[in-house]
Scaffold this motif. Structure first.
Motif, PDB file in Angstrom:
ATOM      1  N   SER A  57    -184.946  -2.595 -21.773  1.00 54.83           N
ATOM      2  CA  SER A  57    -185.166  -4.075 -21.254  1.00 54.83           C
ATOM      3  C   SER A  57    -184.097  -4.216 -20.391  1.00 54.83           C
ATOM      4  CB  SER A  57    -185.045  -4.927 -22.388  1.00 54.83           C
ATOM      5  OG  SER A  57    -183.871  -4.914 -23.031  1.00 54.83           O
ATOM      6  N   PHE A  86    -198.112  -0.318 -19.478  1.00 49.50           N
ATOM      7  CA  PHE A  86    -197.393  -1.320 -20.147  1.00 49.50           C
ATOM      8  C   PHE A  86    -198.263  -2.457 -20.197  1.00 49.50           C
ATOM      9  CE2 PHE A  86    -195.018  -5.241 -19.982  1.00 49.50           C
ATOM     10  CZ  PHE A  86    -194.312  -5.144 -20.879  1.00 49.50           C
ATOM     11  N   TYR A 100    -193.249  -7.429 -16.438  1.00 46.17           N
ATOM     12  CA  TYR A 100    -192.038  -6.392 -16.710  1.00 46.17           C
ATOM     13  C   TYR A 100    -191.259  -6.217 -15.299  1.00 46.17           C
ATOM     14  CZ  TYR A 100    -194.591  -2.627 -13.857  1.00 46.17           C
ATOM     15  OH  TYR A 100    -195.139  -2.201 -12.728  1.00 46.17           O
ATOM     16  N   VAL A 148    -192.961 -11.112 -22.206  1.00 43.12           N
ATOM     17  CA  VAL A 148    -194.142  -9.995 -21.894  1.00 43.12           C
ATOM     18  C   VAL A 148    -195.206 -10.964 -21.066  1.00 43.12           C
ATOM     19  CG1 VAL A 148    -195.945  -8.641 -22.456  1.00 43.12           C
ATOM     20  CG2 VAL A 148    -194.067  -8.772 -24.006  1.00 43.12           C
ATOM     21  N   ARG A 192    -190.108  -7.841 -28.213  1.00 42.78           N
ATOM     22  CA  ARG A 192    -190.921  -8.798 -27.526  1.00 42.78           C
ATOM     23  C   ARG A 192    -190.941 -10.394 -28.231  1.00 42.78           C
ATOM     24  NH1 ARG A 192    -196.900  -6.232 -28.051  1.00 42.78           N
ATOM     25  NH2 ARG A 192    -197.665  -8.361 -27.602  1.00 42.78           N
ATOM     26  N   TYR A 210    -186.777  -9.180 -19.549  1.00 45.64           N
ATOM     27  CA  TYR A 210    -188.134  -8.308 -19.622  1.00 45.64           C
ATOM     28  C   TYR A 210    -188.111  -6.843 -20.117  1.00 45.64           C
ATOM     29  CZ  TYR A 210    -189.333 -12.176 -16.400  1.00 45.64           C
ATOM     30  OH  TYR A 210    -189.622 -13.402 -15.914  1.00 45.64           O
ATOM     31  N   PHE A 211    -189.203  -6.242 -20.683  1.00 37.26           N
ATOM     32  CA  PHE A 211    -189.177  -4.947 -20.779  1.00 37.26           C
ATOM     33  C   PHE A 211    -189.046  -4.335 -19.175  1.00 37.26           C
ATOM     34  CE2 PHE A 211    -191.068  -6.161 -24.599  1.00 37.26           C
ATOM     35  CZ  PHE A 211    -190.445  -5.381 -25.476  1.00 37.26           C
ATOM     36  N   TYR A 212    -188.402  -3.228 -18.965  1.00 30.89           N
ATOM     37  CA  TYR A 212    -187.810  -2.540 -17.902  1.00 30.89           C
ATOM     38  C   TYR A 212    -188.191  -1.065 -17.801  1.00 30.89           C
ATOM     39  CZ  TYR A 212    -183.768  -1.020 -14.976  1.00 30.89           C
ATOM     40  OH  TYR A 212    -183.139  -0.376 -14.114  1.00 30.89           O
TER      41      TYR A 212
END
Length: 215
Positions: free
Chosen positions: A135, A185, A201, A151, A88, A159-161
């Motif tokens: 990600s 999340f 996300y 984030v 992040r 992005y986180f995925y």
């Protein structure tokens, strides 16, 4: 009829392997780093990467690419610090409760004065404070990992995925790793920031999703 079941079984096995990777990162990388640096963890990287930092300092086995990439995202194919699990990238404006500015004692890769560091002892909810995990880039359909993820900013590339059956695997600063849904999340992101703001996300179609709860 057997093929979908077989594919699901294979994906479940890859997700378990991914969780094991992130547990090793959480304990061997994050927790040991925090222990050695008085609960301070570098949280921005200039022209470097979080993986390069941990390789260099010996907290993760050097060039162990299979450890720092998700098995569902092409493990062994990438040998690039920018195509690993994401970490992040917080802006100082939203995370000033937990972060301090540049300190030459912790500089990595010629970091400039906008480098900042997470002070873990200031985090009110460490079990919610994820550091690294699944990600992707929203513009790349190959869904390879991407190390620079946002984030709380919508207009970023990475992005986180939710890579595994509508869930993403994340490593947390308290040393654990867990599978997390998109809603969880959002909740964990807001609790870790200790503020009400919109979080983002990628879902499994590479669509940017967002949400917020009142903290």
């Amino acid at each position: 009829m057997l093929l979908p079941a077989l594919n699901n079984a294979r994906e479940n096995a890859r997700s378990t392997s991914c969780i094991n990777n992130l547990k090793q990162i959480a304990v061997g990388g994050i927790a040991n780093y925090l222990n050695d640096y008085n609960d301070v963890l570098q949280a921005s990287f200039g022209n470097g990467s979080w993986v390069g930092l941990h390789f260099k300092l010996g907290y993760l086995p050097d060039k162990n690419w299979s450890l720092v990439t998700c098995p569902s995202r092409g493990t062994g194919q990438d040998t690039n610090e920018n195509r690993t699990y994401g970490a992040r990238q917080d802006s100082y404006s939203i995370s000033s409760k937990h972060h301090v500015r540049h300190d030459t004692n912790f500089t990595y890769n010629n970091a400039v004065t906008d480098t900042y560091y997470l002070v873990a002892k200031k985090v009110k909810h460490p079990t919610d404070y994820f550091y690294a995990g699944d990600s992707a880039m929203r513009t790349q359909t190959d869904r390879r990992n991407y190390s620079w993820v946002s984030v709380h900013v919508e207009s970023r590339a990475g992005y986180f995925y939710t890579a595994h059956n509508q869930k993403m695997n994340l490593a947390f600063i308290d040393g654990h790793a867990a599978a997390t849904s998109g809603l969880d999340f959002i909740t964990k992101a807001i609790r870790s920031y200790e503020t009400t703001t919109r979080m983002y996300y990628l879902d499994n179609t590479l669509t940017v999703r967002d949400g917020f709860i009142v903290y």
